[in-house]
Design an enzyme around this catalytic site. Structure first.
Site, mmCIF file in Angstrom:
data_model
loop_
_atom_site.group_PDB
_atom_site.id
_atom_site.type_symbol
_atom_site.label_atom_id
_atom_site.label_comp_id
_atom_site.label_asym_id
_atom_site.label_seq_id
_atom_site.Cartn_x
_atom_site.Cartn_y
_atom_site.Cartn_z
ATOM 1 N N GLY A 141 5.611 -38.418 -7.659
ATOM 2 C CA GLY A 141 5.480 -39.073 -8.883
ATOM 3 C C GLY A 141 4.309 -39.048 -9.530
ATOM 4 N N GLY A 195 3.321 -40.367 -12.893
ATOM 5 C CA GLY A 195 3.554 -41.293 -13.870
ATOM 6 C C GLY A 195 2.420 -42.179 -13.832
ATOM 7 C CG PHE A 196 2.205 -45.314 -16.614
ATOM 8 C CD1 PHE A 196 1.211 -45.340 -17.680
ATOM 9 C CD2 PHE A 196 3.291 -45.799 -17.281
ATOM 10 C CE1 PHE A 196 1.470 -45.099 -18.848
ATOM 11 C CE2 PHE A 196 3.662 -45.415 -18.410
ATOM 12 C CZ PHE A 196 2.638 -45.216 -19.493
ATOM 13 C CD GLU A 219 9.027 -49.186 -29.072
ATOM 14 O OE1 GLU A 219 8.090 -50.135 -28.770
ATOM 15 O OE2 GLU A 219 9.081 -48.290 -28.415
ATOM 16 C CG ASP A 226 9.273 -48.589 -13.624
ATOM 17 O OD1 ASP A 226 8.776 -49.534 -13.806
ATOM 18 O OD2 ASP A 226 9.838 -47.708 -14.337
#
Length: 424
Positions: free
Chosen positions: A11, A13-14, A171, A302
């Site tokens: 992964g 991601g961040f 949003e 997460d």
């Protein structure tokens, strides 16, 4: 120099990229990043792509270019299918890999809570593909509405129900409402005097942005309602079929468009013991992000349910800052020489924010005294999100897009682009 340890990160991601940034100069580790996409993207701005206010390339960047100058890092395109911990082996969609240290940073996916119709027909908002699908559908619905004479059918096409009043839901509903106000009647003169449909925001909690402060909740609800968003709280989406959204209060909404931002869960992979997974399918870890029951497997962000941080006995919020800070802490620990005590993870809350529309945003600081709203919060939101993008090119492109929207109340990325199916 001894034998380098093979670190495989699943992964990009961040958490995955932050861990690479903390280990990329290490002489003791050789790193392979595995991801099912060949690019990193910035999830907080997916809704802007979905609404046609940004192009995908403004919030994404190829992994191989990100990693170009990191000599001890390689990239592998592939999807993880199975882990064999007893052999330190991974089964990917396109081959096998071995590891000395495995880091699961796979993020989360939409949780439909077992509702098959919602899973089948609703539109999630987790990937670039999801955002482009929503953009194509929204614009296709608008085009079709210009040809429909039946007002009931036309309203179904033009009404959007957004399930989930967290930051993504707020949003999305805000930007859709601003589109309806400033853009649609200019772009679609056929609908000039027609009802442009409703925008519904539905959530099972008693407030929008329920995880944020009461001031933030009240301000956000007020501004959304001023934009014309219809809000239903303490209400869940029960079903979605026959162009009708069924709600838990026994009411219905006539709409062909249900956008799902109501929940997430971590991804599950074959090969791990079942008791590894806790609430939300997150992998249970100790205070050092080591997965329970395994000596050389870690989980970040997460997908991690970390124990040992006294301030968060039920686990940390699934936010970007948590993922980044966990990756940074793990990177420091992995870089320590053998025998040196590892540092347990402790989360430092830097606050949270959400944007509602042009000049409308909210920011909660780490303590209740720091609260911003309106233009100051909007400016902080823009600055933080620009600086969080992966490189200078993305930051400049995002800044250009936002300046254009701020002064013109418009953007020009509303194209219906459908890729042709090809055999690879």
């Amino acid at each position: 120099m001894g034998v380098q340890k093979e670190v495989v990160i699943i992964g990009g991601g961040f958490a995955g990229l932050e861990l690479i940034n903390n280990l990329n100069t290490s002489k003791e580790h050789r790193i392979t990043l595995v991801d099912l996409n060949n690019y990193n993207f910035f999830p907080p701005l997916l809704y802007q792509v979905a609404a046609g206010f940004m192009e995908p390339s403004a919030i994404s960047y190829p992994f191989r270019k990100i990693l170009r100058k990191k000599n001890n890092v390689r990239f592998r395109l592939g999807a993880l299918q199975k882990v064999i911990p007893s052999e330190n082996k991974l089964i990917l969609s396109n081959g096998e890999m071995h590891y000395d240290i495995l880091v699961m940073a796979t993020g989360a996916e939409s949780n439909f809570f077992g509702n098959e119709n919602v899973e089948k027909y609703a539109l999630p908002m987790k990937t670039i593909g999801d955002a482009l699908t929503l953009r194509n559908l929204m614009l296709t619905r608008l085009e079709r509405a210009t040809r429909v004479n039946d007002p009931v059918k036309r309203k179904k096409l033009l009404s959007f129900v957004i399930a989930g009043a967290g930051p993504t839901g707020v949003e999305l509903s805000g930007i859709f409402a601003e589109m309806r106000k400033h853009i649609l009647k200019k772009d679609y003169p056929e609908l000039q005097n027609e009802d442009l449909g409703d925008i519904w925001l539905v959530d099972g909690q008693s407030a929008v942005l329920s995880a944020m402060s009461e001031k933030t909740q009240k301000y956000s609800k007020q501004k959304l309602e001023e934009l014309g968003v219809k809000i239903k709280l303490n209400t869940l989406v029960k079903d979605f079929k026959d162009e009708i959204v069924y709600l838990s209060d026994d009411t219905t909404i006539q709409s062909r468009n249900l956008i799902w931002a109501a929940g997430i869960s971590a991804k599950v992979f074959d090969g791990f013991e079942k008791d590894v997974y806790g609430p939300g399918r997150r992998m249970k870890t100790d205070a050092f992000n080591k997965v329970e029951g395994y000596e050389n497997i870690f989980a970040l962000g997460d997908t991690a349910l970390l124990s040992g941080d006294p301030a968060y006995p039920k686990g940390h919020p699934q936010l970007a800052q948590v993922a980044i800070q966990q990756a940074r802490n793990l990177g420091k620990n992995l870089g320590k020489k053998e025998g040196i005590t590892w540092e347990p993870f402790s989360y430092h809350d830097k606050g949270s924010m959400a944007i509602i529309g042009r000049n409308k945003a909210v920011t909660d600081g780490p303590n209740e005294k720091l609260f911003l709203k309106g233009f100051p919060a909007w400016f902080v939101w823009v600055f933080v999100h620009i600086m969080s993008l992966v490189n200078f090119r993305n930051r400049m492109r995002a800044l250009y897009d936002w300046i254009g929207y701020y002064f013109n109340k418009d953007q020009s990325f509303r194209m219906i682009i459908r890729p042709r199916d090809t055999k690879s």
